[in-house]
Design an enzyme around this catalytic site. Structure first.
Site, PDB file in Angstrom:
ATOM      1  N   THR A 184       1.064  -0.989   0.036  1.00  0.00           N
ATOM      2  CA  THR A 184       0.061  -0.253  -0.182  1.00  0.00           C
ATOM      3  C   THR A 184       0.291   1.029  -0.098  1.00  0.00           C
ATOM      4  OG1 THR A 184      -1.280   1.581   1.525  1.00  0.00           O
ATOM      5  CG2 THR A 184      -0.163  -0.772   2.458  1.00  0.00           C
ATOM      6  N   CYS A 217      -1.259   5.447  -5.571  1.00  0.00           N
ATOM      7  CA  CYS A 217      -2.129   4.549  -5.000  1.00  0.00           C
ATOM      8  C   CYS A 217      -2.317   2.605  -5.760  1.00  0.00           C
ATOM      9  CB  CYS A 217      -3.619   4.742  -4.833  1.00  0.00           C
ATOM     10  SG  CYS A 217      -4.429   3.299  -3.694  1.00  0.00           S
TER      11      CYS A 217
END
Length: 228
Positions: free
Chosen positions: A83, A196
């Site tokens: 992430t 992202c």
């Protein structure tokens, strides 16, 4: 091949992509039936997202540290945090951990510099776009990141959490992402960081007006290189 420990689930959609890409890259390098040595700890994202929204980063830092220690104890020799946003807590995560973390922003910055591109547009969660933990690291590497305007940042954040993290992909949101990328190009960006790990569900080299740097692909490639 060294064992790669993946701390994922944030979201599960991106962690699935990590697994698939690590397998594909290892097979491409080694051939035949080869696959990577992995340990995957996939967290429940709902309480993590709630803590993010509440600004309770201290609790999340302790959580990541516990999980990183567990991956090390399980035999991991390299760590991936699957992430971008949670790299805000990279230092907290690695306290007392003796194996290296491959930082996603460092790998991405190196890829951009190798390509001779210095002013990347950044499309990510609001945390990643607006806080210094990520853009500051890019600047320290000599880059000049460009972030979208406030309205576009809010839209990106909403689509990531309400759609992509829940495996929902729509043509309408794809068009929105394409339009934001076009505005970044008009503002002077020479490349685009999919900052992202879910943004690649809507944007790629085939529909971006700028050269794309997919942080998942870059991170996975760096991990396989380090593991081999």
């Amino acid at each position: 091949m060294k064992t790669i420990g993946i701390l994922g689930g944030m979201s599960a959609a991106s962690t699935q992509t990590y697994y698939r890409q690590l397998c594909d890259l290892t097979r491409a390098r080694l051939g035949g039936l080869h696959s990577p040595q992995l340990l995957i700890r996939s967290l429940d994202f709902a309480p993590v997202a709630d803590a993010q929204a509440a600004g309770d980063w201290a609790t999340l830092g302790r959580l990541l540290n516990t999980e990183a220690r567990a991956l090390e104890a399980g035999g991991a020799q390299i760590l991936l945090l699957a992430t971008n946003t949670m790299h805000k807590l990279a230092d907290e995560m690695m306290r007392g951990v003796g194996i290296p973390l491959l930082h996603i922003a460092d790998a991405t910055a190196q890829a951009l510099r190798s390509a001779g591109l210095m002013r990347p547009g950044l499309m990510a969660t609001a945390f990643t776009m607006e806080q210094d933990f990520y853009t500051g690291r890019l600047r320290a590497a000599g880059l000049d990141p460009l972030i979208p305007g406030a309205g576009d940042r809010a839209t990106l954040h909403r689509i990531i959490y309400e759609e992509l993290c829940q495996d929902r992909v729509t043509d309408a949101s794809r068009r929105i992402f394409e339009a934001i990328a076009a505005r970044l190009k008009a503002d002077g960006a020479d490349s685009l960081i999919l900052g992202c790990t879910e943004v690649g569900m809507l944007l790629s080299g085939s529909n971006s007006p700028l050269p794309v740097f997919d942080t998942v692909a870059i991170h996975c490639a760096a991990a396989v290189e380090a593991a081999l």
